[in-house]
Scaffold this active site. Sequence first.
Site, PDB file in Angstrom:
ATOM      1  N   ALA A 194      25.498  32.822   4.760  1.00 61.09           N
ATOM      2  CA  ALA A 194      25.535  32.005   3.535  1.00 61.09           C
ATOM      3  C   ALA A 194      26.021  32.816   2.336  1.00 61.09           C
ATOM      4  O   ALA A 194      26.670  32.280   1.433  1.00 61.09           O
ATOM      5  CB  ALA A 194      24.155  31.415   3.248  1.00 61.09           C
ATOM      6  N   ASP A 225      19.486  43.220  13.609  1.00 59.55           N
ATOM      7  CA  ASP A 225      19.069  41.914  13.104  1.00 59.55           C
ATOM      8  C   ASP A 225      19.324  40.814  14.129  1.00 59.55           C
ATOM      9  O   ASP A 225      18.544  39.869  14.256  1.00 59.55           O
ATOM     10  CB  ASP A 225      19.802  41.580  11.803  1.00 59.55           C
ATOM     11  CG  ASP A 225      19.237  42.366  10.624  1.00 59.55           C
ATOM     12  OD1 ASP A 225      18.161  42.986  10.765  1.00 59.55           O
ATOM     13  OD2 ASP A 225      19.874  42.353   9.560  1.00 59.55           O
ATOM     14  N   GLN A 254      24.305  32.374  17.028  1.00 60.39           N
ATOM     15  CA  GLN A 254      24.089  32.815  18.411  1.00 60.39           C
ATOM     16  C   GLN A 254      24.195  31.688  19.434  1.00 60.39           C
ATOM     17  O   GLN A 254      24.535  31.920  20.575  1.00 60.39           O
ATOM     18  CB  GLN A 254      22.724  33.522  18.517  1.00 60.39           C
ATOM     19  CG  GLN A 254      22.696  34.807  17.662  1.00 60.39           C
ATOM     20  CD  GLN A 254      21.396  35.578  17.777  1.00 60.39           C
ATOM     21  OE1 GLN A 254      20.359  35.017  18.080  1.00 60.39           O
ATOM     22  NE2 GLN A 254      21.470  36.872  17.527  1.00 60.39           N
ATOM     23  N   ASN A 293      17.707  32.302  10.645  1.00 62.34           N
ATOM     24  CA  ASN A 293      18.688  32.448   9.561  1.00 62.34           C
ATOM     25  C   ASN A 293      19.244  31.108   9.106  1.00 62.34           C
ATOM     26  O   ASN A 293      18.990  30.658   8.008  1.00 62.34           O
ATOM     27  CB  ASN A 293      19.873  33.327  10.001  1.00 62.34           C
ATOM     28  CG  ASN A 293      19.710  34.781   9.625  1.00 62.34           C
ATOM     29  OD1 ASN A 293      18.800  35.135   8.886  1.00 62.34           O
ATOM     30  ND2 ASN A 293      20.587  35.634  10.137  1.00 62.34           N
ATOM     31  N   ASP A 294      20.038  30.491   9.984  1.00 64.38           N
ATOM     32  CA  ASP A 294      20.790  29.346   9.493  1.00 64.38           C
ATOM     33  C   ASP A 294      21.266  28.430  10.601  1.00 64.38           C
ATOM     34  O   ASP A 294      21.377  28.809  11.760  1.00 64.38           O
ATOM     35  CB  ASP A 294      21.997  29.816   8.666  1.00 64.38           C
ATOM     36  CG  ASP A 294      22.817  30.881   9.392  1.00 64.38           C
ATOM     37  OD1 ASP A 294      22.939  30.825  10.629  1.00 64.38           O
ATOM     38  OD2 ASP A 294      23.321  31.801   8.718  1.00 64.38           O
ATOM     39  N   ARG A 323      40.625  21.962  11.554  1.00 63.69           N
ATOM     40  CA  ARG A 323      40.880  21.525  10.186  1.00 63.69           C
ATOM     41  C   ARG A 323      39.594  21.153   9.457  1.00 63.69           C
ATOM     42  O   ARG A 323      38.530  21.080  10.039  1.00 63.69           O
ATOM     43  CB  ARG A 323      41.695  20.222  10.201  1.00 63.69           C
ATOM     44  CG  ARG A 323      43.020  20.306  10.830  1.00 63.69           C
ATOM     45  CD  ARG A 323      43.288  18.949  11.457  1.00 63.69           C
ATOM     46  NE  ARG A 323      44.553  18.939  12.141  1.00 63.69           N
ATOM     47  CZ  ARG A 323      45.649  18.439  11.603  1.00 63.69           C
ATOM     48  NH1 ARG A 323      45.626  17.917  10.405  1.00 63.69           N
ATOM     49  NH2 ARG A 323      46.776  18.472  12.274  1.00 63.69           N
ATOM     50  N   THR A 339      20.869  36.065   2.943  1.00 64.60           N
ATOM     51  CA  THR A 339      21.590  37.339   2.853  1.00 64.60           C
ATOM     52  C   THR A 339      22.550  37.534   4.032  1.00 64.60           C
ATOM     53  O   THR A 339      23.154  38.588   4.156  1.00 64.60           O
ATOM     54  CB  THR A 339      20.612  38.536   2.801  1.00 64.60           C
ATOM     55  OG1 THR A 339      19.705  38.418   3.903  1.00 64.60           O
ATOM     56  CG2 THR A 339      19.828  38.548   1.512  1.00 64.60           C
ATOM     57  N   ALA A 340      22.671  36.523   4.874  1.00 68.95           N
ATOM     58  CA  ALA A 340      23.560  36.626   6.029  1.00 68.95           C
ATOM     59  C   ALA A 340      24.840  35.818   5.754  1.00 68.95           C
ATOM     60  O   ALA A 340      25.454  35.993   4.702  1.00 68.95           O
ATOM     61  CB  ALA A 340      22.834  36.142   7.277  1.00 68.95           C
ATOM     62  N   ASP A 363      35.229  23.198   5.334  1.00 71.51           N
ATOM     63  CA  ASP A 363      35.187  23.825   6.656  1.00 71.51           C
ATOM     64  C   ASP A 363      33.820  23.684   7.294  1.00 71.51           C
ATOM     65  O   ASP A 363      33.639  24.057   8.449  1.00 71.51           O
ATOM     66  CB  ASP A 363      35.525  25.311   6.542  1.00 71.51           C
ATOM     67  CG  ASP A 363      37.019  25.555   6.425  1.00 71.51           C
ATOM     68  OD1 ASP A 363      37.800  24.600   6.565  1.00 71.51           O
ATOM     69  OD2 ASP A 363      37.410  26.714   6.191  1.00 71.51           O
TER      70      ASP A 363
END
Lengths: 289, 289, 289, 289
Positions: D193, D77, D248, D151-152, D160, D190-191, D179
Amino acid sequence: MESLFKTIVIIGKYASGSDSTGIQSQLLELAQHLTQKKINIFIESKTHHSGKFEAFKSIDLEDVGKEADLAIVVGGDGTMLGVARALVNFDIPLIGINQGRFGFLADLNTSNMLESIDEIFVGSSYKDKRMLLNSKIFRGSKCIHESLALNDVVVRSGSRLIELKVSINGRFLHKQRSDGLVITTPTGTTAYALSAGGPILHPELEAISIVPISPHTLSNRPIAVSSKSVIEIDVVDMDESYLSVDGQLKVPLELHDRVEIKSAEKMITLLHPKDYCYFEMLRKKLNWG
Amino acid sequence: MESLFKTIVIIGKYASGSDSTGIQSQLLELAQHLTQKKINIFIESKTHHSGKFEAFKSIDLEDVGKEADLAIVVGGDGTMLGVARALVNFDIPLIGINQGRFGFLADLNTSNMLESIDEIFVGSSYKDKRMLLNSKIFRGSKCIHESLALNDVVVRSGSRLIELKVSINGRFLHKQRSDGLVITTPTGTTAYALSAGGPILHPELEAISIVPISPHTLSNRPIAVSSKSVIEIDVVDMDESYLSVDGQLKVPLELHDRVEIKSAEKMITLLHPKDYCYFEMLRKKLNWG
Amino acid sequence: MESLFKTIVIIGKYASGSDSTGIQSQLLELAQHLTQKKINIFIESKTHHSGKFEAFKSIDLEDVGKEADLAIVVGGDGTMLGVARALVNFDIPLIGINQGRFGFLADLNTSNMLESIDEIFVGSSYKDKRMLLNSKIFRGSKCIHESLALNDVVVRSGSRLIELKVSINGRFLHKQRSDGLVITTPTGTTAYALSAGGPILHPELEAISIVPISPHTLSNRPIAVSSKSVIEIDVVDMDESYLSVDGQLKVPLELHDRVEIKSAEKMITLLHPKDYCYFEMLRKKLNWG
Amino acid sequence: MESLFKTIVIIGKYASGSDSTGIQSQLLELAQHLTQKKINIFIESKTHHSGKFEAFKSIDLEDVGKEADLAIVVGGDGTMLGVARALVNFDIPLIGINQGRFGFLADLNTSNMLESIDEIFVGSSYKDKRMLLNSKIFRGSKCIHESLALNDVVVRSGSRLIELKVSINGRFLHKQRSDGLVITTPTGTTAYALSAGGPILHPELEAISIVPISPHTLSNRPIAVSSKSVIEIDVVDMDESYLSVDGQLKVPLELHDRVEIKSAEKMITLLHPKDYCYFEMLRKKLNWG
């Protein structure tokens, strides 16, 4: 009735490096109140330096153990964490006074502080013993770091997923890929661990809670074990990771570092007014109806 | 070496009302194996009735306490729950043999059962004491129900949200609107409470976990308290609700019923092979890597 | 400026069977306000019956579609749900006035209602179209129930775990053991589905969210699919289960019943003041900072 | 029947900087298979460099758009993510072949790859269009970074809690301390998240999901909005934070940086065998019984 405490140190949030200007009048009011009661008082040196405390003696935080039999902390939960770590080995109880909204640890506020303190001084108090965690980092066979935590010890990623191998009392628990792992005292379960999805553990539980942070395997759920447990975490895969202690110390970790966490030998005592109720505090802080 | 146990009762899942036909040969194999070892054996009466056990004595579950010094259960976790509740007051340890995939409680399986049992008989075993919960329902001042649970006691809605008032040791915890509340032993934390979002508590923790089911207030999170606690739940608003014990007994509740839950006086002992590891069991059952 | 609406029906929470006495004065104030504006008004018959509305015409809820071009609802979200289901096929928009704290659907409150309504009447409004779900229960080949839902359709257990087989557009999704399954519109995602762990979907998303309730398999997570989907749920194992529609209708299910859920053909329109903001409503209702 | 694709580029996981040695034989087998079908083939240059591909033409990833009408990716993936970002503007569809266990994106495996590819070549395929996100970082009024994500896009703390102010289409959503925040396409749900507690969104949903990572306020839940939304994230308080793209790319953020995220103009097309089923993939990857 005479105060049970003869020598008291007053510690402002300046002790934790904060540069607040809002608590000068409370500190002074408190110092004068104690002086009137013929109590021998010290002001922690950074706090002393922060304002007009020439009339009072100054003391460094590391020397408090030799002189005082009580510490009164004016600040927030963050200040309480730092002071608790500094004083735990000296058997000096703490009273926490919150500026602003009240905290999980600093439960008095400036409006009722003198009254509450007077009550506590004559013995009408709730003694609330809290465990701390001792954590060590081993690099090869060498211990390169040791510290105490009142809330939590977090092994966490600085960027991508890390892989941790966790053992408890020498028995393998799991390898997990996640953003990290929170190892928390009951006290810490209402802090960061709660945000990460962990349960609340009542402070009188002799337990350590292990809470995964965004674990890759969805069945990796929080698990609580006996406070007598020794927890070992091996960093088996990482780009970048670090150990965080009470969210206040940050120590970079390297691949194959091993973190060993167990309960500290001594506990810290928080003094609350007699009618203190842990559940009431939860209700207020968590907005339970 | 002689067996530490002189009189053993064998209990099949028929004891829990199940009508399984799959375990006849294991039961027989087990009974013959024990007979060869000159152990005095009984077959629980419903199990006895289920097959060709004429060569063996039959005994009712409620009489097991008078005769046996060990019970071997062939079934699944559900059967173990029922037998544990029935035998806890008699200080008779249990061995659990699972048909099919292995369980959280019934950890031996039919392929290795004889070997494992022989080990346990000569004392090479891990004694795993588990607490139970005692729950009572009060309607007005009258106790209308009392039962024991090895896993959990659930107060839950039969249709819409219910409102529950929860107190611990007489101190108010919260009022919560939800589908209900799971009160669980450490043993039960890997059962229904886990699905409802609760943490895993290691069996050696002396704790009770309180897990809300789909709570209306999102900050109503699971909380674990000392096993010495007395938990009171008042049903303050409902259309329809009931108490569920180990998912096996179901008692309808009425408005203003009060449920009182505390740890039972006696514990049940599970016997495992010496190399039993709780964490290994978690890894396998929860598919951790 | 003249009102865009000529005939308006006023509906109090009495329409949903509630016996509130607190909203009589608001209803009257509202009716008089509309009369002064020469608007032809009706009072829904149960509401009419609840107080002194002799000066106004009464109308049954099922006849509203023939007469009115707007419905003003005074009650809470529950009343809005019922009225929306009743009126969705008549293209009559709704204004919701909340008594007490404001709701997700009934966003005006009694203090600002007249002013806001006047604005909306002259066209300064935010038209908020919301999808509904159509659900049918098939027993064998026969449809034994059909209903609409503005919030959600829930297939749930009346006691123990049930097992459901779920398909979407004829493709198998999963078999799951749980306390049940919430099938929700975007509107319903801030209601029960949120308590069950589901996400919030913005109302303009053309989506249906499927949220498992305390699923046995921990990786059974909420999933949202296109609103064009047809969702089929087969009850493959149960002791007792039922279908719940908007938490207001409850229909017992039998083993092997099949529930088919898809978006309804028509949408309901909520009218809000021009400056309505969905996110502001979320912030207030969910206590975001 | 002739292949619909005349010029095909083969891309191994070497393209994403990986130094795998395990896929040489598959790459060669694939290249030879395509050659036999008289297809004009290129090997991506880093992949070409990794082994004995002298018989085939080499092409840089950035030039693929000019030559090829299909890309076949052999990797996992992670490789698919990188190639999708590189090729999305060229309207070149992708086929993903997984080495090892199959992935969410790379759904063919080396055992069935030739057969599946032949089917796809003659038009028997499922065209699966996936949206990407475009993200920009503004420092003051200047855009200092722009990238695409399949993906995201994650704004996250390096140590912190950070505080983020989030707006959607210019309307304030919330300030949150956490965070960080995952902004994800349906593909990305589906990754990472999912680990952070977000819902699964079916790829055909035109939606963007916003998932908080360990939020301080427990009612800060995942929310999905229309894919037409523009999401703005202001970093209002931080010690250290960064933007992560598909896990990445990592770009350090400064205080008061503003990240703007919206759907990319073009979509990427994944080609699957005709009988591809998204739900089957979920069942397998998430171990749904």
